[in-house]
Design a protein around this motif. Structure first.
Motif, PDB file in Angstrom:
ATOM      1  N   VAL A   1       0.941  -1.073   0.046  1.00 39.81           N
ATOM      2  CA  VAL A   1      -0.136   0.034  -0.107  1.00 39.81           C
ATOM      3  C   VAL A   1       0.835   1.172   0.026  1.00 39.81           C
ATOM      4  O   VAL A   1       1.909   1.291   0.797  1.00 39.81           O
ATOM      5  CB  VAL A   1      -1.062  -0.062   1.357  1.00 39.81           C
ATOM      6  CG1 VAL A   1      -1.503   1.382   1.585  1.00 39.81           C
ATOM      7  CG2 VAL A   1      -1.985  -0.979   1.052  1.00 39.81           C
ATOM      8  N   LEU A   2       0.610   2.150  -0.887  1.00 41.69           N
ATOM      9  CA  LEU A   2       1.280   3.501  -0.792  1.00 41.69           C
ATOM     10  C   LEU A   2       0.056   4.420  -0.202  1.00 41.69           C
ATOM     11  O   LEU A   2      -0.601   4.595  -0.938  1.00 41.69           O
ATOM     12  CB  LEU A   2       1.423   4.065  -2.084  1.00 41.69           C
ATOM     13  CG  LEU A   2       2.157   5.502  -2.371  1.00 41.69           C
ATOM     14  CD1 LEU A   2       3.296   5.673  -1.569  1.00 41.69           C
ATOM     15  CD2 LEU A   2       2.725   5.813  -3.682  1.00 41.69           C
ATOM     16  N   CYS A   3       0.491   4.895   1.087  1.00 42.28           N
ATOM     17  CA  CYS A   3      -0.547   5.658   1.576  1.00 42.28           C
ATOM     18  C   CYS A   3       0.129   6.978   2.098  1.00 42.28           C
ATOM     19  O   CYS A   3       1.518   7.401   2.369  1.00 42.28           O
ATOM     20  CB  CYS A   3      -1.332   5.122   2.947  1.00 42.28           C
ATOM     21  SG  CYS A   3      -0.075   4.604   4.135  1.00 42.28           S
ATOM     22  N   GLU A   4      -0.691   8.127   2.074  1.00 41.07           N
ATOM     23  CA  GLU A   4      -0.118   9.477   2.375  1.00 41.07           C
ATOM     24  C   GLU A   4      -1.391  10.045   3.085  1.00 41.07           C
ATOM     25  O   GLU A   4      -2.399  10.034   3.202  1.00 41.07           O
ATOM     26  CB  GLU A   4      -0.013  10.236   1.039  1.00 41.07           C
ATOM     27  CG  GLU A   4       0.680  11.580   1.325  1.00 41.07           C
ATOM     28  CD  GLU A   4       1.309  11.928   0.077  1.00 41.07           C
ATOM     29  OE1 GLU A   4       2.371  11.492  -0.553  1.00 41.07           O
ATOM     30  OE2 GLU A   4       0.744  12.898  -0.726  1.00 41.07           O
ATOM     31  N   LEU A   5      -0.686  10.658   4.418  1.00 43.50           N
ATOM     32  CA  LEU A   5      -1.406  11.757   5.160  1.00 43.50           C
ATOM     33  C   LEU A   5      -1.079  13.169   4.798  1.00 43.50           C
ATOM     34  O   LEU A   5       0.064  13.285   4.616  1.00 43.50           O
ATOM     35  CB  LEU A   5      -1.135  11.442   6.703  1.00 43.50           C
ATOM     36  CG  LEU A   5      -1.243  10.261   7.408  1.00 43.50           C
ATOM     37  CD1 LEU A   5      -1.286  10.147   8.869  1.00 43.50           C
ATOM     38  CD2 LEU A   5      -2.602   9.446   6.856  1.00 43.50           C
ATOM     39  N   THR A   6      -2.021  14.059   4.632  1.00 38.38           N
ATOM     40  CA  THR A   6      -1.678  15.383   4.566  1.00 38.38           C
ATOM     41  C   THR A   6      -2.602  16.385   5.610  1.00 38.38           C
ATOM     42  O   THR A   6      -3.805  15.835   5.860  1.00 38.38           O
ATOM     43  CB  THR A   6      -1.849  15.835   3.191  1.00 38.38           C
ATOM     44  OG1 THR A   6      -3.439  15.612   2.734  1.00 38.38           O
ATOM     45  CG2 THR A   6      -1.014  15.279   2.039  1.00 38.38           C
ATOM     46  N   SER A   7      -2.197  17.356   5.766  1.00 42.50           N
ATOM     47  CA  SER A   7      -2.849  18.380   6.530  1.00 42.50           C
ATOM     48  C   SER A   7      -2.346  19.988   6.331  1.00 42.50           C
ATOM     49  O   SER A   7      -1.207  20.317   5.691  1.00 42.50           O
ATOM     50  CB  SER A   7      -2.577  18.197   8.048  1.00 42.50           C
ATOM     51  OG  SER A   7      -2.892  19.379   8.961  1.00 42.50           O
ATOM     52  N   ALA A   8      -3.354  20.932   6.182  1.00 43.71           N
ATOM     53  CA  ALA A   8      -3.076  22.076   6.112  1.00 43.71           C
ATOM     54  C   ALA A   8      -2.282  22.782   7.068  1.00 43.71           C
ATOM     55  O   ALA A   8      -1.986  23.999   6.961  1.00 43.71           O
ATOM     56  CB  ALA A   8      -4.398  22.817   5.608  1.00 43.71           C
ATOM     57  N   ARG A   9      -2.102  22.327   8.415  1.00 45.42           N
ATOM     58  CA  ARG A   9      -1.216  22.886   9.348  1.00 45.42           C
ATOM     59  C   ARG A   9       0.137  22.284   9.172  1.00 45.42           C
ATOM     60  O   ARG A   9       0.187  21.158   9.549  1.00 45.42           O
ATOM     61  CB  ARG A   9      -1.948  22.323  10.863  1.00 45.42           C
ATOM     62  CG  ARG A   9      -3.252  23.056  11.189  1.00 45.42           C
ATOM     63  CD  ARG A   9      -4.094  22.368  12.308  1.00 45.42           C
ATOM     64  NE  ARG A   9      -3.344  21.808  13.092  1.00 45.42           N
ATOM     65  CZ  ARG A   9      -2.886  21.979  14.372  1.00 45.42           C
ATOM     66  NH1 ARG A   9      -3.697  23.161  14.679  1.00 45.42           N
ATOM     67  NH2 ARG A   9      -2.367  21.622  15.089  1.00 45.42           N
TER      68      ARG A   9
ATOM     69  N   GLN B   1      11.585   9.418   3.752  1.00 46.61           N
ATOM     70  CA  GLN B   1      12.399  10.387   4.540  1.00 46.61           C
ATOM     71  C   GLN B   1      12.718  11.634   3.623  1.00 46.61           C
ATOM     72  O   GLN B   1      13.578  11.660   2.688  1.00 46.61           O
ATOM     73  CB  GLN B   1      13.769   9.800   4.686  1.00 46.61           C
ATOM     74  CG  GLN B   1      13.513   8.566   5.665  1.00 46.61           C
ATOM     75  CD  GLN B   1      13.008   8.694   7.010  1.00 46.61           C
ATOM     76  OE1 GLN B   1      13.183   9.807   7.768  1.00 46.61           O
ATOM     77  NE2 GLN B   1      11.866   7.892   7.311  1.00 46.61           N
ATOM     78  N   GLY B   2      11.723  12.557   3.491  1.00 46.75           N
ATOM     79  CA  GLY B   2      11.737  13.800   2.792  1.00 46.75           C
ATOM     80  C   GLY B   2      11.279  13.517   1.480  1.00 46.75           C
ATOM     81  O   GLY B   2      10.912  12.353   0.973  1.00 46.75           O
ATOM     82  N   GLU B   3      11.387  14.787   0.669  1.00 44.25           N
ATOM     83  CA  GLU B   3      10.307  14.864  -0.621  1.00 44.25           C
ATOM     84  C   GLU B   3      10.899  14.009  -1.722  1.00 44.25           C
ATOM     85  O   GLU B   3      10.109  13.611  -2.383  1.00 44.25           O
ATOM     86  CB  GLU B   3      10.428  16.132  -1.067  1.00 44.25           C
ATOM     87  CG  GLU B   3       9.569  16.675  -2.229  1.00 44.25           C
ATOM     88  CD  GLU B   3       8.117  16.184  -2.046  1.00 44.25           C
ATOM     89  OE1 GLU B   3       7.895  16.174  -0.885  1.00 44.25           O
ATOM     90  OE2 GLU B   3       7.637  16.280  -3.143  1.00 44.25           O
ATOM     91  N   ARG B   4      12.336  13.577  -1.933  1.00 39.49           N
ATOM     92  CA  ARG B   4      12.750  13.013  -2.937  1.00 39.49           C
ATOM     93  C   ARG B   4      12.411  11.663  -2.542  1.00 39.49           C
ATOM     94  O   ARG B   4      11.984  10.849  -3.585  1.00 39.49           O
ATOM     95  CB  ARG B   4      14.426  13.043  -2.789  1.00 39.49           C
ATOM     96  CG  ARG B   4      14.843  12.780  -4.158  1.00 39.49           C
ATOM     97  CD  ARG B   4      16.569  12.882  -4.204  1.00 39.49           C
ATOM     98  NE  ARG B   4      16.946  11.549  -4.937  1.00 39.49           N
ATOM     99  CZ  ARG B   4      18.092  11.122  -4.337  1.00 39.49           C
ATOM    100  NH1 ARG B   4      19.062  11.717  -3.626  1.00 39.49           N
ATOM    101  NH2 ARG B   4      18.351   9.842  -4.841  1.00 39.49           N
ATOM    102  N   GLU B   5      12.475  11.137  -1.633  1.00 41.54           N
ATOM    103  CA  GLU B   5      12.076   9.577  -1.229  1.00 41.54           C
ATOM    104  C   GLU B   5      10.474   9.381  -1.513  1.00 41.54           C
ATOM    105  O   GLU B   5      10.070   8.523  -2.383  1.00 41.54           O
ATOM    106  CB  GLU B   5      12.245   9.103   0.001  1.00 41.54           C
ATOM    107  CG  GLU B   5      12.437   7.611   0.000  1.00 41.54           C
ATOM    108  CD  GLU B   5      13.029   7.040   1.190  1.00 41.54           C
ATOM    109  OE1 GLU B   5      13.618   5.801   1.042  1.00 41.54           O
ATOM    110  OE2 GLU B   5      13.289   7.813   2.399  1.00 41.54           O
ATOM    111  N   ARG B   6       9.757  10.448  -1.316  1.00 42.92           N
ATOM    112  CA  ARG B   6       8.230  10.686  -1.488  1.00 42.92           C
ATOM    113  C   ARG B   6       8.103  10.559  -2.805  1.00 42.92           C
ATOM    114  O   ARG B   6       7.117   9.869  -3.321  1.00 42.92           O
ATOM    115  CB  ARG B   6       7.719  11.836  -0.778  1.00 42.92           C
ATOM    116  CG  ARG B   6       6.246  12.112  -0.998  1.00 42.92           C
ATOM    117  CD  ARG B   6       5.715  13.391  -0.418  1.00 42.92           C
ATOM    118  NE  ARG B   6       4.202  13.578  -0.864  1.00 42.92           N
ATOM    119  CZ  ARG B   6       4.123  14.167  -1.958  1.00 42.92           C
ATOM    120  NH1 ARG B   6       5.052  14.935  -2.368  1.00 42.92           N
ATOM    121  NH2 ARG B   6       2.722  14.246  -2.534  1.00 42.92           N
TER     122      ARG B   6
END
Ligand code: 2HG
Ligand code: ZN
Length: 476
Positions: free
Chosen positions: A286-294, A323-328
């Motif tokens: 599973v590739l999962c992502e959590l995001t928040s405006a805060r 670990q960081g944007e590149r890996e994301r």
């Protein structure tokens, strides 16, 4: 043509609209003649490149009078052949690629008005420049156009949190088949004034009119993100993990994508530079992502803790946080490259199905067992947007077989898969639409009442049948 006789439809189009708008150059036409999956090859009469809503209006009025079929084509990235003309040589391809203005961004109203020819990535960028977020996101965002996204009600990887394209539209400007213009670009959240006309054009795949502009809904920009690649033993575990993650994060899950080992293998094998995030050997990931405006939301800690609980409970067997944007980006590229990995691997049969999420596992089990028993020509590559109950239940031709071996089974496979979908209360077209590919499927699975109403709507909006003839519904 006889001297003094009527000019040909093409000559009349050129005479009225000019060679700037009506293009007949063979190279330009060739690029519009074939669909993204190369399932269809058409023969366009010409390519129309209008520069304004007024020019679209003039063009459609003329096509209506001359009974010329019009095939709207956005970025030509669709999966069902909706944007490809037939091979009669009589249909006009209409591209709005010259209409790509961002007419307004209203940050306080959280809305923007864009023209249909804007590429999706440009729309996202224009919103970001104003400090806002336009959440529609899909693999082809660098070339698909917002007009096509609206016309097909595109889905993508953020539907779980933000909904399909339909939910992101506050209003439309549409040119009708007879050239009249219908406009609702005021970007209102509340507007209960009679029938909801705009929603008829969204997902109609250009069969009712041409969307020329749209008012879109914007959101606060996500400022915190946490992304994980997780090995899960079963689809049942994936579905339970989604529910647990939503609860643990206060509903911050924005993407939840299922990837089988074979899909990962195809990417690793065919896409240079790809790297497996985990050791391998799990049937599913599973590739999962959590995001928040805060910005200060501790999403990584929340995700790590929830995954720890999942590992203990046996819902997950391994997991790694980016670990960081590149890996994301690397994790996301693995997911987004699956269709390309599949394509490079060879022939495939694709089924874009959706199920109630709680029936996804049962469906996958039954359908996979059927494929294993009945289709030795195939390897199953079922992946997708599990958070939306949407599975791309795809089959790739097994290695070492002669060309066409899997294609020969297409009808039987489609019937079995779609019948199983129906039995489990699902849809045979989740996010890719009907186009030309699934016209028969719609006739088979829609109820007589639905088909009656669809035909009546088509007649009311397009009595001469010029708008994308033969797509969605059979020609009258
Ligand atoms: C995706 O989710 C696209 O990657 C394409 O919808 C799916 O190729 C497919 O079947
Ligand atoms: Zn998809």
């Amino acid at each position: 043509m006889m001297p003094g006789g009527p000019a040909s439809p093409l000559a009349q189009l050129v005479a009225r609209c000019g060679t700037e708008v009506i293009v007949t150059d063979p190279t330009a036409l060739e690029a519009t003649a074939v669909d993204h999956r190369r399932l269809y090859r058409g023969k366009p009469l010409a390519l129309a490149l209008p520069r304004s809503t007024a020019e679209v209006s003039q063009l459609l009025a003329l096509c209506n009078a001359l009974r010329i079929g019009v095939v709207p084509q956005g970025g030509n990235t669709g999966y069902c052949g909706a944007a490809t003309p037939d091979d009669s040589g009589a249909q006009l391809v209409l591209s709005l690629r010259r209409m790509r203005a961002v007419r307004r961004v209203d940050a306080l109203n959280d809305s923007m008005v864009v023209e249909a020819g804007c590429v999706l990535a440009e729309v996202q960028q224009a919103a970001a420049t104003a400090g806002r977020f336009f959440p529609l996101s899909l693999g082809s965002e660098g070339s698909c156009q917002i007009g096509g996204n609206l016309s097909t009600n595109a889905g993508g990887v953020n539907v779980l949190r933000y909904g399909m394209t339909r939910e992101l539209a506050l209003g439309l400007e549409v040119v009708l088949a007879d050239g009249r213009v219908l406009s609702s670009l005021d970007a209102l959240r509340k507007d209960n004034t009679g029938y909801d006309l705009r929603n008829l054009f969204i997902g109609a795949e250009g069969t009712l009119g041409v969307i020329t502009a749209a008012a879109l809904r914007l959101f606060p920009m996500p400022r915190a993100v946490a992304t994980a690649f997780v090995a899960v033993p079963t689809v049942t575990a994936a579905v339970q993990l989604l529910a647990d993650l939503r609860a643990a994060s206060g509903d911050r899950v924005s993407s939840f994508e299922l990837v089988p080992q074979l899909a990962l293998d195809l990417v690793l094998q065919h896409i240079p530079g790809s790297r497996a995030p985990l050791g391998g050997g799990s049937p599913w990931y599973v590739l999962c992502e959590l995001t928040s405006a805060r910005a200060e939301d501790p999403l990584a800690a929340v995700l790590e803790s929830a995954l720890g609980t999942a590992l203990e409970a046996g819902l997950a067997t391994d997991a790694v946080l980016a670990q960081g944007e590149r890996e994301r980006r690397e994790f996301w590229q693995l997911r987004e490259n699956i269709p390309e990995g599949q394509r490079r691997d060879g022939a495939s049969l694709k089924h874009d199905v959706s199920l109630p999420i709680d029936r996804l596992a049962a469906f996958t089990e039954r359908a996979s067992a059927w494929v294993a028993a009945e289709v030795p020509e195939a390897r199953l590559v079922a992946y997708g947007h599990v958070g939306d109950g949407n599975l791309h239940f795809n089959l790739n031709q097994a290695p070492g077989l002669p060309a066409g071996a899997l294609a020969a089974r297409e009808t039987a496979v489609k019937r079995a898969v779609h019948d199983l979908v129906r039995e489990h209360g699902g849809s045979f077209s989740a996010e890719h639409g009907i186009g030309r590919l699934k016209v028969e499927e719609l006739q088979r699975y829609a109820s007589p009442v639905e088909l009656d109403l669809m035909r009546a709507i088509k007649r009311a909006f397009d009595p001469n049948g010029i708008m994308n003839p033969g797509k969605v519904l059979p020609r009258a």
